[in-house]
Motif scaffolding. Sequence first.
Motif, mmCIF file in Angstrom:
data_model
loop_
_atom_site.group_PDB
_atom_site.id
_atom_site.type_symbol
_atom_site.label_atom_id
_atom_site.label_comp_id
_atom_site.label_asym_id
_atom_site.label_seq_id
_atom_site.Cartn_x
_atom_site.Cartn_y
_atom_site.Cartn_z
ATOM 1 N N PHE A 245 0.714 -1.166 -0.073
ATOM 2 C CA PHE A 245 -0.115 0.006 0.134
ATOM 3 C C PHE A 245 0.892 1.183 0.030
ATOM 4 O O PHE A 245 1.273 1.722 1.337
ATOM 5 N N ASP B 273 -7.428 11.174 3.647
ATOM 6 C CA ASP B 273 -7.835 10.571 4.888
ATOM 7 C C ASP B 273 -9.387 11.200 5.178
ATOM 8 O O ASP B 273 -10.172 10.310 5.704
ATOM 9 N N ALA C 2 -0.188 3.927 -1.989
ATOM 10 C CA ALA C 2 -1.068 5.328 -2.178
ATOM 11 C C ALA C 2 -1.136 6.018 -1.038
ATOM 12 O O ALA C 2 -0.987 5.716 0.077
ATOM 13 N N LYS D 264 1.412 2.353 13.385
ATOM 14 C CA LYS D 264 0.596 1.989 12.311
ATOM 15 C C LYS D 264 0.690 0.559 11.975
ATOM 16 O O LYS D 264 -0.050 -0.185 11.439
ATOM 17 N N PRO E 288 -12.549 4.964 4.288
ATOM 18 C CA PRO E 288 -12.130 4.050 4.953
ATOM 19 C C PRO E 288 -10.651 3.740 4.725
ATOM 20 O O PRO E 288 -9.983 4.521 3.993
ATOM 21 N N PHE F 184 3.087 1.861 4.052
ATOM 22 C CA PHE F 184 3.888 3.003 4.006
ATOM 23 C C PHE F 184 3.366 3.891 5.108
ATOM 24 O O PHE F 184 2.148 4.009 5.419
ATOM 25 N N ILE G 298 -7.907 1.450 3.734
ATOM 26 C CA ILE G 298 -7.728 0.444 2.790
ATOM 27 C C ILE G 298 -6.718 -0.683 3.280
ATOM 28 O O ILE G 298 -7.153 -1.814 3.205
ATOM 29 N N LEU G 299 -5.918 -0.218 3.677
ATOM 30 C CA LEU G 299 -4.538 -1.083 4.308
ATOM 31 C C LEU G 299 -5.056 -1.806 5.506
ATOM 32 O O LEU G 299 -5.151 -3.004 5.684
ATOM 33 N N LYS H 10 -2.889 -1.394 11.687
ATOM 34 C CA LYS H 10 -3.215 -1.667 10.472
ATOM 35 C C LYS H 10 -3.366 -3.049 10.214
ATOM 36 O O LYS H 10 -3.764 -3.497 9.222
HETATM 37 N N1 CTP Z 1 -3.910 4.036 4.011
HETATM 38 C C1 CTP Z 1 -4.800 3.267 3.489
HETATM 39 N N2 CTP Z 1 -6.172 3.919 3.565
HETATM 40 C C2 CTP Z 1 -6.275 5.092 4.015
HETATM 41 C C3 CTP Z 1 -5.231 5.992 4.498
HETATM 42 C C4 CTP Z 1 -3.919 5.171 4.463
HETATM 43 O O1 CTP Z 1 -4.815 2.282 2.932
HETATM 44 N N3 CTP Z 1 -7.345 5.728 4.127
HETATM 45 C C5 CTP Z 1 -2.320 3.408 4.003
HETATM 46 C C6 CTP Z 1 -1.604 4.017 3.134
HETATM 47 O O2 CTP Z 1 -1.328 3.534 2.009
HETATM 48 C C7 CTP Z 1 -0.125 3.911 3.817
HETATM 49 C C8 CTP Z 1 -0.604 3.492 5.101
HETATM 50 O O3 CTP Z 1 -2.039 3.287 5.181
HETATM 51 O O4 CTP Z 1 0.448 2.400 3.273
HETATM 52 C C9 CTP Z 1 -0.590 4.796 6.021
HETATM 53 O O5 CTP Z 1 -0.885 5.872 5.539
HETATM 54 P P1 CTP Z 1 -0.562 7.203 6.310
HETATM 55 O O6 CTP Z 1 -1.321 8.605 5.774
HETATM 56 O O7 CTP Z 1 0.794 7.358 6.785
HETATM 57 O O8 CTP Z 1 -1.298 6.849 7.804
HETATM 58 P P2 CTP Z 1 -2.714 7.028 8.249
HETATM 59 O O9 CTP Z 1 -3.173 5.932 9.044
HETATM 60 O O10 CTP Z 1 -3.762 7.958 7.229
HETATM 61 O O11 CTP Z 1 -2.420 8.211 9.381
HETATM 62 P P3 CTP Z 1 -2.222 9.630 9.381
HETATM 63 O O12 CTP Z 1 -2.510 10.225 8.017
HETATM 64 O O13 CTP Z 1 -3.165 10.546 10.427
HETATM 65 O O14 CTP Z 1 -0.386 9.889 9.772
#
Ligand code: CTP
Length: 232
Positions: free
Chosen positions: A96, A102, A98, A163, A130, A149, A132-133, A167
């Motif tokens: 993941f 958020d 992408a 994370k 949602p 990531f 996704i990861l 996740k």
């Molecule tokens: N990710 C995802 N779906 C989302 C948000 C994040 O699949 N809605 C995945 C990203 O692709 C990445 C990981 O989760 O692999 C972390 O994304 P990141 O933005 O760093 O973490 P968040 O959980 O969204 O937390 P924040 O932005 O508050 O740091």
Amino acid sequence: ALLEPAERPLAGRRIIVTSGPTHEPIDPVRYIANRSSGKQGHAIAAALARLGADVQLVSGPVTIPDPAGVSTTHVESARQMREAVEGLLPADAAIFVAAVADWRTADAAGEKIKKVAGEGPPALQMVENPDILAGIGHHARRPFLVVGFAAETQDVLKNAKAKLDRKGADLIVANDVSHDSGIGPGGVMGGDRNRVRIVSKTGAEEWPELTKDEVAERLAALIAGRLQAIET
Ligand code: CTP
Ligand code: CA
């Protein structure tokens, strides 16, 4: 040139990769987005394909071309990305990359929002997208290997570890996306270079500053090593 079987250690493996930003509509002409270029995710998809994997890339809106040797599905929003990823299961691994938005607006307007004299700007109502990861990390048909990531501007390791746990990922590739990360022109997001740490349950490994292609090569090799443990 065709590679020897030993050089195609991911032959027969199906791997899902997400890449790029997502666009969340406000109205027919406006959207919420972020600075992701898709360079790192697309490079990882290409590197996995070079090692023989059947790569299923799900890409948000980017300006770079689809990588060679990869099957690419194009989506716009986080909800479309989640649906595409779930439709591509089962897989041996999912990566993941992408930068998923958020939040999205609670209701995208069907018509272009107009300025109305005296009313001021619209108060956009936002809801969370949602994860996704996390959905795949806790899925009944969870791939053997799940890699995320973590884009951070502070407390990189601590946030990446949190994370990983939250996740249900096996590995988190943590990068510092702050403007003073030391990575030059444009920084990590949009730029060509990256410096990452690989965070797992057992600890963290720091890689030197590399090009995004080099990070992709190393990560593909790491994934090939992890997948060697399971039967084809
Ligand atoms: N990710 C995802 N779906 C989302 C948000 C994040 O699949 N809605 C995945 C990203 O692709 C990445 C990981 O989760 O692999 C972390 O994304 P990141 O933005 O760093 O973490 P968040 O959980 O969204 O937390 P924040 O932005 O508050 O740091
Ligand atoms: Ca986020």
